[in-house]
Design a protein around this motif. Sequence first.
Motif, PDB file in Angstrom:
ATOM      1  N   GLN A 102       0.816  -1.202   0.000  1.00  0.00           N
ATOM      2  CA  GLN A 102       0.000   0.000   0.000  1.00  0.00           C
ATOM      3  C   GLN A 102       0.856   1.261   0.000  1.00  0.00           C
ATOM      4  O   GLN A 102       0.502   2.260  -0.629  1.00  0.00           O
ATOM      5  CB  GLN A 102      -0.941  -0.005   1.204  1.00  0.00           C
ATOM      6  CG  GLN A 102      -2.038  -1.051   1.117  1.00  0.00           C
ATOM      7  CD  GLN A 102      -3.009  -0.955   2.284  1.00  0.00           C
ATOM      8  OE1 GLN A 102      -2.709  -0.350   3.306  1.00  0.00           O
ATOM      9  NE2 GLN A 102      -4.177  -1.560   2.125  1.00  0.00           N
ATOM     10  N   GLN A 103       1.990   1.204   0.685  1.00  0.00           N
ATOM     11  CA  GLN A 103       2.887   2.358   0.693  1.00  0.00           C
ATOM     12  C   GLN A 103       3.430   2.623  -0.712  1.00  0.00           C
ATOM     13  O   GLN A 103       3.528   3.772  -1.147  1.00  0.00           O
ATOM     14  CB  GLN A 103       4.038   2.118   1.668  1.00  0.00           C
ATOM     15  CG  GLN A 103       3.607   1.984   3.120  1.00  0.00           C
ATOM     16  CD  GLN A 103       4.770   1.607   4.018  1.00  0.00           C
ATOM     17  OE1 GLN A 103       5.931   1.736   3.638  1.00  0.00           O
ATOM     18  NE2 GLN A 103       4.463   1.132   5.214  1.00  0.00           N
ATOM     19  N   PHE A 104       3.788   1.545  -1.399  1.00  0.00           N
ATOM     20  CA  PHE A 104       4.275   1.695  -2.762  1.00  0.00           C
ATOM     21  C   PHE A 104       3.188   2.266  -3.664  1.00  0.00           C
ATOM     22  O   PHE A 104       3.455   3.139  -4.506  1.00  0.00           O
ATOM     23  CB  PHE A 104       4.766   0.352  -3.313  1.00  0.00           C
ATOM     24  CG  PHE A 104       5.198   0.428  -4.758  1.00  0.00           C
ATOM     25  CD1 PHE A 104       6.448   0.929  -5.089  1.00  0.00           C
ATOM     26  CD2 PHE A 104       4.355   0.011  -5.776  1.00  0.00           C
ATOM     27  CE1 PHE A 104       6.853   1.015  -6.417  1.00  0.00           C
ATOM     28  CE2 PHE A 104       4.747   0.096  -7.109  1.00  0.00           C
ATOM     29  CZ  PHE A 104       6.000   0.597  -7.420  1.00  0.00           C
ATOM     30  N   ALA A 105       1.963   1.802  -3.504  1.00  0.00           N
ATOM     31  CA  ALA A 105       0.849   2.297  -4.312  1.00  0.00           C
ATOM     32  C   ALA A 105       0.657   3.796  -4.098  1.00  0.00           C
ATOM     33  O   ALA A 105       0.369   4.547  -5.035  1.00  0.00           O
ATOM     34  CB  ALA A 105      -0.432   1.539  -3.976  1.00  0.00           C
ATOM     35  N   ALA A 106       0.823   4.244  -2.844  1.00  0.00           N
ATOM     36  CA  ALA A 106       0.685   5.671  -2.544  1.00  0.00           C
ATOM     37  C   ALA A 106       1.794   6.478  -3.212  1.00  0.00           C
ATOM     38  O   ALA A 106       1.560   7.557  -3.763  1.00  0.00           O
ATOM     39  CB  ALA A 106       0.701   5.892  -1.038  1.00  0.00           C
ATOM     40  N   LEU A 107       3.011   5.949  -3.191  1.00  0.00           N
ATOM     41  CA  LEU A 107       4.119   6.621  -3.869  1.00  0.00           C
ATOM     42  C   LEU A 107       3.885   6.665  -5.375  1.00  0.00           C
ATOM     43  O   LEU A 107       4.158   7.679  -6.030  1.00  0.00           O
ATOM     44  CB  LEU A 107       5.435   5.907  -3.570  1.00  0.00           C
ATOM     45  CG  LEU A 107       5.984   6.008  -2.150  1.00  0.00           C
ATOM     46  CD1 LEU A 107       7.222   5.130  -2.005  1.00  0.00           C
ATOM     47  CD2 LEU A 107       6.308   7.459  -1.794  1.00  0.00           C
ATOM     48  N   LYS A 108       3.362   5.588  -5.914  1.00  0.00           N
ATOM     49  CA  LYS A 108       3.114   5.529  -7.352  1.00  0.00           C
ATOM     50  C   LYS A 108       2.029   6.513  -7.756  1.00  0.00           C
ATOM     51  O   LYS A 108       2.107   7.132  -8.820  1.00  0.00           O
ATOM     52  CB  LYS A 108       2.721   4.098  -7.745  1.00  0.00           C
ATOM     53  CG  LYS A 108       2.689   3.870  -9.256  1.00  0.00           C
ATOM     54  CD  LYS A 108       2.460   2.397  -9.571  1.00  0.00           C
ATOM     55  CE  LYS A 108       2.471   2.175 -11.080  1.00  0.00           C
ATOM     56  NZ  LYS A 108       2.240   0.748 -11.420  1.00  0.00           N
ATOM     57  N   SER A 109       1.014   6.673  -6.914  1.00  0.00           N
ATOM     58  CA  SER A 109      -0.066   7.611  -7.231  1.00  0.00           C
ATOM     59  C   SER A 109       0.442   9.043  -7.255  1.00  0.00           C
ATOM     60  O   SER A 109      -0.120   9.898  -7.960  1.00  0.00           O
ATOM     61  CB  SER A 109      -1.199   7.472  -6.218  1.00  0.00           C
ATOM     62  OG  SER A 109      -0.801   7.960  -4.930  1.00  0.00           O
ATOM     63  N   ARG A 110       1.506   9.318  -6.499  1.00  0.00           N
ATOM     64  CA  ARG A 110       2.133  10.638  -6.511  1.00  0.00           C
ATOM     65  C   ARG A 110       3.199  10.741  -7.597  1.00  0.00           C
ATOM     66  O   ARG A 110       3.884  11.752  -7.716  1.00  0.00           O
ATOM     67  CB  ARG A 110       2.784  10.931  -5.146  1.00  0.00           C
ATOM     68  CG  ARG A 110       1.799  11.099  -3.994  1.00  0.00           C
ATOM     69  CD  ARG A 110       2.557  11.206  -2.683  1.00  0.00           C
ATOM     70  NE  ARG A 110       1.690  11.360  -1.538  1.00  0.00           N
ATOM     71  CZ  ARG A 110       1.416  12.516  -0.945  1.00  0.00           C
ATOM     72  NH1 ARG A 110       1.939  13.626  -1.418  1.00  0.00           N
ATOM     73  NH2 ARG A 110       0.621  12.573   0.111  1.00  0.00           N
ATOM     74  N   ARG A 111       3.363   9.666  -8.347  1.00  0.00           N
ATOM     75  CA  ARG A 111       4.334   9.562  -9.432  1.00  0.00           C
ATOM     76  C   ARG A 111       5.781   9.657  -8.940  1.00  0.00           C
ATOM     77  O   ARG A 111       6.673  10.083  -9.661  1.00  0.00           O
ATOM     78  CB  ARG A 111       4.040  10.598 -10.528  1.00  0.00           C
ATOM     79  CG  ARG A 111       2.674  10.411 -11.158  1.00  0.00           C
ATOM     80  CD  ARG A 111       2.421  11.295 -12.337  1.00  0.00           C
ATOM     81  NE  ARG A 111       2.248  12.692 -11.978  1.00  0.00           N
ATOM     82  CZ  ARG A 111       1.129  13.204 -11.440  1.00  0.00           C
ATOM     83  NH1 ARG A 111       0.104  12.427 -11.180  1.00  0.00           N
ATOM     84  NH2 ARG A 111       1.044  14.496 -11.175  1.00  0.00           N
ATOM     85  N   LEU A 112       5.972   9.232  -7.696  1.00  0.00           N
ATOM     86  CA  LEU A 112       7.313   9.173  -7.120  1.00  0.00           C
ATOM     87  C   LEU A 112       7.946   7.796  -7.281  1.00  0.00           C
ATOM     88  O   LEU A 112       9.154   7.640  -7.085  1.00  0.00           O
ATOM     89  CB  LEU A 112       7.261   9.532  -5.630  1.00  0.00           C
ATOM     90  CG  LEU A 112       6.712  10.923  -5.287  1.00  0.00           C
ATOM     91  CD1 LEU A 112       6.654  11.106  -3.778  1.00  0.00           C
ATOM     92  CD2 LEU A 112       7.553  12.021  -5.928  1.00  0.00           C
ATOM     93  N   ALA A 113       7.139   6.809  -7.623  1.00  0.00           N
ATOM     94  CA  ALA A 113       7.634   5.447  -7.825  1.00  0.00           C
ATOM     95  C   ALA A 113       6.953   4.861  -9.055  1.00  0.00           C
ATOM     96  O   ALA A 113       5.909   5.348  -9.506  1.00  0.00           O
ATOM     97  CB  ALA A 113       7.362   4.587  -6.596  1.00  0.00           C
ATOM     98  N   GLU A 114       7.545   3.808  -9.588  1.00  0.00           N
ATOM     99  CA  GLU A 114       7.029   3.189 -10.803  1.00  0.00           C
ATOM    100  C   GLU A 114       7.542   1.756 -10.889  1.00  0.00           C
ATOM    101  O   GLU A 114       8.393   1.337 -10.105  1.00  0.00           O
ATOM    102  CB  GLU A 114       7.491   3.983 -12.028  1.00  0.00           C
ATOM    103  CG  GLU A 114       9.015   4.023 -12.175  1.00  0.00           C
ATOM    104  CD  GLU A 114       9.491   4.945 -13.269  1.00  0.00           C
ATOM    105  OE1 GLU A 114       8.647   5.469 -14.027  1.00  0.00           O
ATOM    106  OE2 GLU A 114      10.727   5.136 -13.389  1.00  0.00           O
ATOM    107  N   HIS A 115       6.991   1.031 -11.842  1.00  0.00           N
ATOM    108  CA  HIS A 115       7.531  -0.294 -12.143  1.00  0.00           C
ATOM    109  C   HIS A 115       8.429  -0.177 -13.375  1.00  0.00           C
ATOM    110  O   HIS A 115       8.033   0.389 -14.401  1.00  0.00           O
ATOM    111  CB  HIS A 115       6.409  -1.295 -12.424  1.00  0.00           C
ATOM    112  CG  HIS A 115       5.739  -1.799 -11.178  1.00  0.00           C
ATOM    113  ND1 HIS A 115       4.581  -1.254 -10.677  1.00  0.00           N
ATOM    114  CD2 HIS A 115       6.085  -2.805 -10.323  1.00  0.00           C
ATOM    115  CE1 HIS A 115       4.220  -1.894  -9.578  1.00  0.00           C
ATOM    116  NE2 HIS A 115       5.113  -2.833  -9.335  1.00  0.00           N
TER     117      HIS A 115
END
Length: 234
Positions: free
Chosen positions: A110-123
Amino acid sequence: MRETFGPEYVRPAQIECPDCSCCSRDLCVRGRSSLRRCEGHTSDEAQRTVHGCPCSAETTKDTAAWRLAAVRVVRMAREQRLPEHAEALLTALVEVRPPGGEPLPNVVVQQFAALKSRRLAEHVDGVPAASELGRLYLRARHDTWTATDVQVVDVDVKARTAKVECPAWKHGLVTVLLDQLLGESGLELDGLSGQWVTVDANLEARTEDLVLVGFRRTTPTVPQWMRIGADGDE
């Protein structure tokens, strides 16, 4: 019989963009310098085709969308920090990437999903990783931010950008969003070129990582040697 109509008009073929497979060269030139990106400068029926064009994306440096995203991320790092656990995860995604195919532990999904929604993380190739904006966030957290004076030297109304000269920065000119400059400083477009403003900047940054935020009116400090003779009393 006299022909009543002229020759049939055929629209000239547009030159394809060398950097993508979805747009013409001219469309990408407009999209790079516009917050509307490429899809905002084409017909309704073509928007689906050009949606997500990399030439105008916020993930591509020096686009208008990238500059806006960089300002957003820097403000987040300085004013609205991520929770400590989220920041720790982002740091881990930079320093140690999980082996390909190995899923994240359930506790951080869930933490990763939150970062991804802010476009701070990706696959990347299916592997969780920090995005370029995520890396910028972390650098902004640790950079030294200094108030410094800059001068507006060029204004491009069509591209909605301005070039400012930053004497305290070793690389010189910086391109910024015109609407950011005007909105934050309260200055008017007329007479903007030549104006001095104060900004907060990470002056030790590499060329592509310098970000200017907090534009505000200022009167530059003129060195004593430049004032000699200027007022006629020295």
